[in-house]
Design a protein around this motif. Structure first.
Motif, short mmCIF file in Angstrom:
data_model
loop_
_atom_site.label_atom_id
_atom_site.label_comp_id
_atom_site.label_asym_id
_atom_site.label_seq_id
_atom_site.Cartn_x
_atom_site.Cartn_y
_atom_site.Cartn_z
N CYS A 97 66.67 -5.53 59.61
CA CYS A 97 67.96 -5.79 60.25
C CYS A 97 69.06 -5.69 59.19
O CYS A 97 68.94 -6.29 58.12
CB CYS A 97 67.95 -7.17 60.88
SG CYS A 97 69.54 -7.67 61.60
N GLN A 98 70.09 -4.96 59.50
CA GLN A 98 71.18 -4.77 58.54
C GLN A 98 72.17 -5.93 58.55
O GLN A 98 73.13 -5.94 57.79
CB GLN A 98 71.90 -3.45 58.82
CG GLN A 98 71.00 -2.24 58.62
CD GLN A 98 70.43 -2.19 57.22
OE1 GLN A 98 71.14 -1.92 56.26
NE2 GLN A 98 69.13 -2.46 57.08
N TYR A 99 71.90 -6.93 59.39
CA TYR A 99 72.74 -8.13 59.42
C TYR A 99 72.05 -9.31 58.72
O TYR A 99 72.66 -9.98 57.90
CB TYR A 99 73.09 -8.51 60.87
CG TYR A 99 73.93 -7.45 61.56
CD1 TYR A 99 75.27 -7.29 61.24
CD2 TYR A 99 73.37 -6.59 62.49
CE1 TYR A 99 76.05 -6.30 61.84
CE2 TYR A 99 74.13 -5.60 63.10
CZ TYR A 99 75.46 -5.47 62.78
OH TYR A 99 76.22 -4.48 63.37
N CYS A 100 70.75 -9.53 59.03
CA CYS A 100 70.08 -10.72 58.47
C CYS A 100 68.86 -10.38 57.61
O CYS A 100 68.33 -11.26 56.94
CB CYS A 100 69.66 -11.67 59.59
SG CYS A 100 68.23 -11.10 60.55
N ALA A 128 69.15 -3.45 63.86
CA ALA A 128 69.45 -4.87 64.04
C ALA A 128 68.26 -5.53 64.74
O ALA A 128 67.63 -4.91 65.60
CB ALA A 128 70.70 -5.06 64.88
N CYS A 132 70.19 -10.79 66.35
CA CYS A 132 71.49 -10.42 65.78
C CYS A 132 72.25 -9.49 66.72
O CYS A 132 73.47 -9.62 66.88
CB CYS A 132 71.32 -9.75 64.40
SG CYS A 132 70.96 -10.91 63.06
N ASN A 133 71.54 -8.56 67.33
CA ASN A 133 72.17 -7.63 68.25
C ASN A 133 72.78 -8.40 69.42
O ASN A 133 73.92 -8.14 69.83
CB ASN A 133 71.16 -6.59 68.74
CG ASN A 133 71.82 -5.33 69.26
OD1 ASN A 133 73.00 -5.29 69.54
ND2 ASN A 133 71.02 -4.29 69.39
N LYS A 136 75.86 -10.42 68.15
CA LYS A 136 77.02 -9.56 67.89
C LYS A 136 77.64 -9.09 69.20
O LYS A 136 78.87 -9.02 69.34
CB LYS A 136 76.61 -8.35 67.04
CG LYS A 136 77.77 -7.41 66.76
CD LYS A 136 77.30 -6.27 65.88
CE LYS A 136 78.31 -5.16 65.84
NZ LYS A 136 78.33 -4.33 67.04
N PRO A 141 81.32 -5.75 63.73
CA PRO A 141 80.83 -6.74 62.77
C PRO A 141 81.94 -7.69 62.30
O PRO A 141 81.71 -8.89 62.15
CB PRO A 141 80.29 -5.89 61.62
CG PRO A 141 79.88 -4.61 62.26
CD PRO A 141 80.91 -4.39 63.34
N MET A 146 79.95 -10.89 61.21
CA MET A 146 78.58 -10.53 60.83
C MET A 146 78.63 -9.27 59.98
O MET A 146 78.45 -8.17 60.49
CB MET A 146 77.72 -10.28 62.08
CG MET A 146 77.51 -11.49 62.94
SD MET A 146 76.62 -11.08 64.49
CE MET A 146 75.06 -10.51 63.85
N LEU A 148 77.70 -6.17 57.66
CA LEU A 148 76.51 -5.36 57.45
C LEU A 148 76.11 -5.42 55.98
O LEU A 148 76.97 -5.44 55.10
CB LEU A 148 76.82 -3.90 57.79
CG LEU A 148 76.91 -3.56 59.27
CD1 LEU A 148 77.66 -2.25 59.47
CD2 LEU A 148 75.51 -3.45 59.85
N HIS A 149 74.81 -5.44 55.71
CA HIS A 149 74.34 -5.39 54.32
C HIS A 149 74.68 -4.05 53.68
O HIS A 149 75.05 -3.99 52.52
CB HIS A 149 72.82 -5.62 54.24
CG HIS A 149 72.43 -7.03 54.56
ND1 HIS A 149 71.18 -7.36 55.00
CD2 HIS A 149 73.10 -8.20 54.49
CE1 HIS A 149 71.10 -8.67 55.19
NE2 HIS A 149 72.26 -9.19 54.89
#
Length: 188
Positions: A97-100, A128, A132-133, A136, A141, A146, A148-149
């Motif tokens: 996941c590019q958020y968490c 995601a 998280c999806n 969001k 984001p 939230m 993005l990494h």
């Protein structure tokens, strides 16, 4: 002497396909052909046999050991950019996941939601996890607080191939090891 290939059903004997320069056509998906396609290519003189299984198939007039590694006789130039697929997206984003950073229950998320005019492109879609999806939702984001990494990019085929080396398939026949480059050094 006992050899496991002798008991193997032919359908369990795919051939690793190398380009004419003896590099795999692709890592993800790994370039393998079913035994029937490999044998046909041998008879059509389109490939060289590099290694064989200890398993034979027979016709009324011939016996042939099944090829385990073959190399194309003519070089195939790889496409510069890979197809946009769910798997390639997950591969680009290292199956996380590019958020968490979660690595389970993965989906894909439109960074700029479609409801806000976002398109389904490499640059606007990120991996995601479902929670998280859902959190969001239809926001960007920034709107959802939230970040993005990593910003999504359109990867080249080379970048995806390099990324694919980090995720070796579960089973690799021993005759394939010299041609593939999954090693401990890549587990960074």
């Amino acid at each position: 002497m006992y050899h496991p290939d002798r008991l193997r059903h032919p359908d369990g004997c795919p051939a690793l396909v190398l380009n004419a320069d003896y590099t795999p056509l692709s890592y993800y998906p790994l370039s393998v052909w079913p035994w029937q396609t490999a044998v046909k290519a041998v008879f059509l003189d389109r490939v060289d046999i590099v290694a064989e299984y200890d398993r034979e198939v027979c016709s009324p007039t011939a016996r042939i050991k099944l090829p385990s590694v073959i190399a194309l006789k003519q070089y195939v130039r790889p496409s510069e950019f890979p197809a946009f697929t769910r798997f390639n997206l997950f591969l680009r984003d290292r199956f996380s996941c590019q958020y968490c950073g979660a690595t389970h229950d993965l989906t894909f998320d439109h960074v700029v939601p479609r409801a806000q005019g976002g398109r389904t492109t490499w640059e606007n879609v990120a991996t995601a996890c479902a929670p998280c999806n859902l959190r969001k939702g239809g926001r960007t984001p920034k709107q959802a607080a939230m970040p993005l990494h990593v910003q999504p990019i359109r990867p080249t085929s080379w970048q995806l191939q390099e990324q694919g080396r980090r995720f070796p398939p579960n089973h690799l026949h021993e005759t394939w090891h010299d041609w593939l480059y999954w090693d401990v050094e890549l587990e960074a």
